[in-house]
Structures are given as C-alpha cells and as structure tokens.
Design a protein around this motif. Sequence first.
Motif, PDB file in Angstrom:
ATOM      1  N   SER A  30       0.539  -1.096  -0.091  1.00 50.71           N
ATOM      2  CA  SER A  30       0.124   0.016  -0.005  1.00 50.71           C
ATOM      3  C   SER A  30       0.801   1.129   0.083  1.00 50.71           C
ATOM      4  O   SER A  30       0.451   2.199  -0.561  1.00 50.71           O
ATOM      5  CB  SER A  30      -0.967   0.039   1.027  1.00 50.71           C
ATOM      6  N   VAL A  31       1.997   1.412   0.538  1.00 50.03           N
ATOM      7  CA  VAL A  31       2.783   2.299   0.810  1.00 50.03           C
ATOM      8  C   VAL A  31       3.289   2.715  -0.753  1.00 50.03           C
ATOM      9  O   VAL A  31       3.747   3.683  -0.922  1.00 50.03           O
ATOM     10  CB  VAL A  31       4.127   2.134   1.736  1.00 50.03           C
ATOM     11  N   LYS A  32       3.530   1.619  -1.357  1.00 48.80           N
ATOM     12  CA  LYS A  32       4.058   1.792  -2.771  1.00 48.80           C
ATOM     13  C   LYS A  32       3.298   2.739  -3.798  1.00 48.80           C
ATOM     14  O   LYS A  32       3.728   3.443  -4.719  1.00 48.80           O
ATOM     15  CB  LYS A  32       4.101   0.633  -3.454  1.00 48.80           C
ATOM     16  N   PHE A  33       2.141   2.975  -3.313  1.00 46.71           N
ATOM     17  CA  PHE A  33       0.960   3.569  -4.125  1.00 46.71           C
ATOM     18  C   PHE A  33       0.533   4.927  -3.480  1.00 46.71           C
ATOM     19  O   PHE A  33      -0.346   5.669  -4.008  1.00 46.71           O
ATOM     20  CB  PHE A  33      -0.288   2.931  -4.401  1.00 46.71           C
ATOM     21  N   THR A  34       0.862   5.261  -2.325  1.00 50.72           N
ATOM     22  CA  THR A  34       0.589   6.338  -1.610  1.00 50.72           C
ATOM     23  C   THR A  34       0.936   7.725  -2.441  1.00 50.72           C
ATOM     24  O   THR A  34       0.179   8.630  -2.466  1.00 50.72           O
ATOM     25  CB  THR A  34       1.140   6.573  -0.291  1.00 50.72           C
ATOM     26  N   HIS A  35       1.924   7.720  -3.146  1.00 51.54           N
ATOM     27  CA  HIS A  35       2.281   9.099  -3.952  1.00 51.54           C
ATOM     28  C   HIS A  35       1.399   9.545  -4.944  1.00 51.54           C
ATOM     29  O   HIS A  35       1.207  10.517  -5.543  1.00 51.54           O
ATOM     30  CB  HIS A  35       3.581   8.823  -4.747  1.00 51.54           C
ATOM     31  N   LEU A  36       0.390   8.182  -5.438  1.00 52.04           N
ATOM     32  CA  LEU A  36      -0.871   8.340  -6.240  1.00 52.04           C
ATOM     33  C   LEU A  36      -1.957   9.154  -5.570  1.00 52.04           C
ATOM     34  O   LEU A  36      -3.081   9.488  -6.108  1.00 52.04           O
ATOM     35  CB  LEU A  36      -0.981   7.208  -6.931  1.00 52.04           C
ATOM     36  N   GLY A  37      -2.017   9.412  -4.377  1.00 53.55           N
ATOM     37  CA  GLY A  37      -3.044   9.663  -3.552  1.00 53.55           C
ATOM     38  C   GLY A  37      -4.237   8.750  -2.929  1.00 53.55           C
ATOM     39  O   GLY A  37      -5.293   9.036  -2.724  1.00 53.55           O
ATOM     40  N   ILE A  38      -3.734   7.483  -3.215  1.00 57.21           N
ATOM     41  CA  ILE A  38      -4.554   6.419  -3.008  1.00 57.21           C
ATOM     42  C   ILE A  38      -4.577   6.081  -1.237  1.00 57.21           C
ATOM     43  O   ILE A  38      -3.281   5.624  -0.852  1.00 57.21           O
ATOM     44  CB  ILE A  38      -4.264   5.124  -3.669  1.00 57.21           C
ATOM     45  N   MET A  85       4.516  -0.438 -11.279  1.00 55.41           N
ATOM     46  CA  MET A  85       4.499  -0.353  -9.861  1.00 55.41           C
ATOM     47  C   MET A  85       4.315  -1.670  -9.243  1.00 55.41           C
ATOM     48  O   MET A  85       5.393  -1.909  -8.140  1.00 55.41           O
ATOM     49  CB  MET A  85       3.661   0.786  -9.446  1.00 55.41           C
ATOM     50  N   PHE A  86       3.459  -2.464  -9.672  1.00 53.86           N
ATOM     51  CA  PHE A  86       3.313  -3.721  -9.070  1.00 53.86           C
ATOM     52  C   PHE A  86       4.526  -4.699  -9.374  1.00 53.86           C
ATOM     53  O   PHE A  86       5.011  -5.544  -8.417  1.00 53.86           O
ATOM     54  CB  PHE A  86       2.228  -4.627  -9.507  1.00 53.86           C
ATOM     55  N   ILE A  87       5.123  -4.523 -10.616  1.00 59.45           N
ATOM     56  CA  ILE A  87       6.046  -5.322 -11.039  1.00 59.45           C
ATOM     57  C   ILE A  87       7.360  -4.881 -10.160  1.00 59.45           C
ATOM     58  O   ILE A  87       8.301  -5.743  -9.901  1.00 59.45           O
ATOM     59  CB  ILE A  87       6.343  -5.351 -12.658  1.00 59.45           C
ATOM     60  N   ASP A  88       7.564  -3.648 -10.069  1.00 60.61           N
ATOM     61  CA  ASP A  88       8.567  -2.889  -9.111  1.00 60.61           C
ATOM     62  C   ASP A  88       8.614  -3.371  -7.886  1.00 60.61           C
ATOM     63  O   ASP A  88       9.643  -3.668  -7.143  1.00 60.61           O
ATOM     64  CB  ASP A  88       8.766  -1.394  -9.373  1.00 60.61           C
ATOM     65  N   ASP A  93      10.789  -5.044  -3.447  1.00 68.04           N
ATOM     66  CA  ASP A  93      10.307  -4.764  -2.139  1.00 68.04           C
ATOM     67  C   ASP A  93       9.761  -5.996  -1.581  1.00 68.04           C
ATOM     68  O   ASP A  93       9.570  -6.108  -0.273  1.00 68.04           O
ATOM     69  CB  ASP A  93       9.151  -3.711  -2.093  1.00 68.04           C
ATOM     70  N   PHE A  94       9.198  -7.091  -2.293  1.00 67.53           N
ATOM     71  CA  PHE A  94       8.664  -8.010  -1.825  1.00 67.53           C
ATOM     72  C   PHE A  94       9.653  -8.821  -0.952  1.00 67.53           C
ATOM     73  O   PHE A  94       9.108  -9.754   0.272  1.00 67.53           O
ATOM     74  CB  PHE A  94       8.196  -9.096  -3.041  1.00 67.53           C
ATOM     75  N   ASP A  95      10.815  -8.978  -1.053  1.00 68.21           N
ATOM     76  CA  ASP A  95      11.508  -9.752  -0.397  1.00 68.21           C
ATOM     77  C   ASP A  95      11.858  -9.268   1.377  1.00 68.21           C
ATOM     78  O   ASP A  95      12.339 -10.102   2.044  1.00 68.21           O
ATOM     79  CB  ASP A  95      13.229  -9.614  -0.934  1.00 68.21           C
TER      80      ASP A  95
END
Length: 237
Positions: A30-38, A85-88, A93-95
Amino acid sequence: MIDTIIFDLDGTLLPIDEDVFIKKYFGLLSVKFTHLGIQKEKFIEAIWKGTMAMRKNDGSKSNEEAFWNLFTVEIGFKKEELEDMFIDFYTNDFDLVKDSSKQNTLSKEVIKVLKKKKYKIVLATNPLFPRLAVEKRIAWAGLNKEDFSFITSYENSSFCKPNLNYYQEVLEKINKTPEQCIMVGNDAKEDMIVSTLGVKTFLVTDCLINLDNIDISKFENGDFNNLVNFINKLPNL
C-alpha cells in the motif's frame, strides 16, 4: 502408475506465518502507491475485493483478468497506470516480507529425492499472485523454479482452491490423470479436497490449516519428517 508429485507452497514447502505475511505484505504494498493519492485503507480493501474476484472466478477468464477487472474499478486507475509499480514492488520490495517465512531444509531434500527418482514435480500454489511473486516465494524456500515442470499463478489459472475445477485445470495442463498423481499440502480442505477426484494425498501437519475441523485421519498425514519417509519409499521410475 504414480509418476507426478504436486506440491502446495505456503505452509508446505515454505513454512510461513500467514498473519504476519499478510500484515507486512499489505503494509509495504500500500505504501508503494501512496504517492498517487490512494488511501491505504481504500487500497487494501480494493486488493481484498480483487482477491475475492479471483476466488469466485468461474473459469470464463484468467485470475489475472478477474483481479484487474475489479481492482481497477475499485481503485479508480487503469491497469497500465499501475502494473509497472506492481512489478517493481515484487522485484525490489517483496523480499522484505521474507522474514514471515523460514526455510525448511527438508523441502530441498524431498525435491532432490524426487528428481533422482525421476518424478514429475508440479507446484500448485493457490493462484492469487503473479508468477513473479510465486517465483520469489519459491526462492524463499531455498528452491529453484526449474525444480518444477509446471507452476500455477494468476496468469495461467482460471479457478482457485478449493474449487475442484482448479485441480481439473492443473491436471489438464500437465496432461495427467488423477491416478498418476500425489498431492502434498498443509490445508485439510483446500489441498486435500483433490482426493475426491481420485488423487492420492499427503497432508503435512507442521503448518496445518484445518478451519473446518476435518477428520484428517482419512488422509495420509504427518510432519515433514514423515513426508520425507513417505517420499523415500516411493519406487524409482
């Protein structure tokens, strides 16, 4: 004749604390997408709804399509705006979620023995994740994706456990009959349900999941040491 061993991943080849995994996974993603305002809460709710769409998939589309069709509506963005962004995330980050799991050296031993005995080895993890995320968790287990002749993921699956159509789909893709296979898993319902198709089963009890209090005595079962003994007794092919 049995010539194929089908494994579950999480809780079977990869011991994992699912509660810790989910909390860390959703938190980081979820943090990965906060810059989109989600908002975090909205994002997590959308992920859950997308996951439920996959679980309810009727086979008319891939699980990947089922997820994105609902997720994009809930989140208000198009797939092409989010997919990279999911792929990134899964690449880089998934590790960080890896410490919710631990390696079991006996998993490597079982795979090594089966390869030596010339069995076909299949990974039938519940296909709620993209292939990249599944491959990461295979690596967490200390295994290689090349160990498996077929691996389920949300790209190549149209059903989920415990839907019997999921197992039918796997059998079709690997071109095997139920009588040729053994399913090894840790979930008394989601994994062992395949026995109703005529597939022989082994229920691993180290990370046992049995939410419905199923009588597990009707399945071949035991801890991973018992599984090793079971595998060692299989004939060479």
